[in-house]
Design a protein around this motif. Sequence first.
Motif, PDB file in Angstrom:
ATOM      1  N   GLY A 481      10.436  -4.440   2.455  1.00 44.19           N
ATOM      2  CA  GLY A 481      10.815  -4.597   3.853  1.00 44.19           C
ATOM      3  C   GLY A 481      10.472  -3.363   4.669  1.00 44.19           C
ATOM      4  O   GLY A 481      10.087  -3.466   5.832  1.00 44.19           O
ATOM      5  N   PHE A 482      10.621  -2.178   4.036  1.00 44.92           N
ATOM      6  CA  PHE A 482      10.347  -0.912   4.724  1.00 44.92           C
ATOM      7  C   PHE A 482       9.737   0.079   3.743  1.00 44.92           C
ATOM      8  O   PHE A 482       9.875  -0.046   2.528  1.00 44.92           O
ATOM      9  CB  PHE A 482      11.640  -0.308   5.301  1.00 44.92           C
ATOM     10  N   LYS A 483       9.086   1.080   4.316  1.00 46.66           N
ATOM     11  CA  LYS A 483       8.518   2.183   3.544  1.00 46.66           C
ATOM     12  C   LYS A 483       8.899   3.493   4.215  1.00 46.66           C
ATOM     13  O   LYS A 483       8.876   3.603   5.445  1.00 46.66           O
ATOM     14  CB  LYS A 483       6.986   2.053   3.482  1.00 46.66           C
ATOM     15  N   TRP A 484       9.260   4.482   3.409  1.00 42.28           N
ATOM     16  CA  TRP A 484       9.525   5.804   3.961  1.00 42.28           C
ATOM     17  C   TRP A 484       8.236   6.395   4.532  1.00 42.28           C
ATOM     18  O   TRP A 484       7.193   6.367   3.879  1.00 42.28           O
ATOM     19  CB  TRP A 484      10.064   6.728   2.873  1.00 42.28           C
ATOM     20  N   ASN A 485       8.330   6.950   5.745  1.00 45.11           N
ATOM     21  CA  ASN A 485       7.182   7.578   6.401  1.00 45.11           C
ATOM     22  C   ASN A 485       7.190   9.068   6.062  1.00 45.11           C
ATOM     23  O   ASN A 485       7.678   9.905   6.820  1.00 45.11           O
ATOM     24  CB  ASN A 485       7.248   7.357   7.909  1.00 45.11           C
TER      25      ASN A 485
END
Length: 731
Positions: A481-485
């Motif tokens: 759903g998300f990825k750390w930037n």
Amino acid sequence: MNAVPEGLPAAAPPAADIDRLLAGSHHDPHSVLGVHPAGKGFVARALLPGAKAVTLSAGERRFPMEPVIDALFAVAVPEHPGDYRLEVEYDGHTTTADDPYRWLPTVGELDLHLIGEGRHERLWEALGSHVRSYETANGVVAGTSFAVWAPNARGIRVIGDFNGWDGRGHPMRSLGSSGIWELFVPGVGPGTCYKFRILGADGNWHEKADPMAFATEQPPATASVVTTSAYLWDDEEWVAQREATEWAAAPMSVYEVHLGSWRPGLDYRELADQLGDYLVETGFTHVELLPVSEHPFGGSWGYQVTSYYAPTSRFGSPDDFRYFVDRLHQRGIGVLVDWVPAHFPRDSWALAKFDGTALYEHADPRRGEQPDWGTLVFDFGRNEVRNFLVANALYWIEEFHLDGLRVDAVASMLYLDYSRKEGEWLPNQYGGRENLDAVKFLQELNATVYKRHPGIVMVAEESTAWPGVTRPTHLGGLGFGFKWNMGWMHDTLRYLSHEPIHRAYHHNEMTFSLVYAWSENFVLPLSHDEVVHGKGSLWGRMPGDAWNKAAGLRSLLAFMWAHPGKQLLFMGGEFGQEGEWSEQRSLDWHLLEEPLHRGVQDLLRSLNSVYRSTPALFSQDTSPEGFAWIDANDSSGNVLSFLRLGTDGSRLACVANFAGIPHHDYRVGLPAAGRWREVVNTDAEAYGGSGVGNLGLVEATEEPWHGQPASAVLQLPPAGVLWLVEETDPA
């Protein structure tokens, strides 16, 4: 091998069975022990170490059993004794017990099939320890079933405090080619400590904790603990709201916490109240916990897991952890947990060489060892191992109502040459460096979890340019759903560590993240990794004296909260923790007695309040339609300005001055003339700033500027950030 004497009782089993039974290498002790047809009658056999005499009791009928050899007893009976018990005489006392070897397997054929296929999505209901009870003619029989996967074991015994850690009397049976070993032990209940004593394929005995244990002893003790749950949840409203939320378009500010050092000495229930109060007070939407799965070494912060299905007992029981999650849900706070499927430690009592072979880990050290951390890497190509991990993710979400998992060290899983030199890694079948088994696992993980729980979030800690981390699996992505930037984090912290006079030469570090901001669904992380290993604290990275450090930290937080992406902040960052974080001591809460530190916390509270009520800041986080530069090019002034745009038509202007001096009468383009409210000014005196600002309101005129149709003249504070919101007519 035991020497079996001649002249054994007629009820004795064959010598070969006796040898294997006493040696612990019999794959099916139930075929020898218990009651079995023999000639025109039956024989009953029992294995009871330490017994002086044994009598089979069947109602009013009693049959004294003959000693065969060592702890083995047997008797011939004319008919099946039915619902029998064993009266066992030990030195000084006699006890009556049920016979473990008269019960059918507690793991069904469908379970075995699904386990073999690697598709048992509720694996924890089949394996591990489970308290059970059965109605019989002579009353209820309660006990605990044990089941464990160890396909290469020659034999397994259950040991625990119920048998003096002597498993000779409790050998398990193998359920065919599934690799599952199983035994129901009457009389064993919640609170019992146990392990498996495994005769491995290497010919050695290994004492192992249960990989599926739901509770453990408190470290440094390592036994698994039989447990049951009586918890009644009261978070239906939260769960229903969560399942209906599209988190990519919802506010999400995350407070990252290490439970043991946030306020040391608190248990799960105390943390539920005190941490819950703090989260509500500061306005975060979620809390993310460093791993809570049981781990022996506190200095690993939880990232070297030995019991994947057990919340750490350092802070209470599994039901206490359920209470923690439930209470936070009732207060409107989501709960995420860091999860570590990439690797596991080498502890001899845990997963490593579990059945005497490389079972959970890959057998080839070029794939099965992680050189950076001295740990072992899961064999993602093995069905049962993938099943163990996918089911574990579901277990935390379903049994503990977690709202998502942050998957640790994804990059180390994706690349076969991760932290390895030439010759230290094994290419895939196409000669490439991609770990195709890990890719398949991550896709299966995310597809399965989102299929069952569409309202949760799966977040990848992935630091490379691997494409499609948050792309759906049906489009070839990994499905997170998300990825750390991580790029945003490194660039931003590097820029702000420079003295303001030098920042003009590093201006691109603050603008580059907007080149790729919508290539993935990003979380902006200022995590625990940025305040350890000599990196210092966020406060300490800011140049200058205490006033300038506070101003720099306030500007960092306001810029971060306005930047596209969700936010994650490690504990202590919200008030300017001065020292580097250590798991061995508390945060420096006394700093809140100082105005500069209290001001940082007050600003953070304001940022969260405005953020949550302003759709422009979150509703189009993952779309370029939600962002527009006003001016990205004022490097000499160290000024950046941009717009955030909401799906509801709302607009917020962020103007950041990273210079050490104010800019007076600075004209900024705006999309509309009229009144714009200054909803955030990080230099406000209330936050410990110098008070340079615009008295809460600016008037934009129809003078085009920066490519916008209107503009306003602003007073930009030193090392300060302004948020301006267009005033709308109430009518």
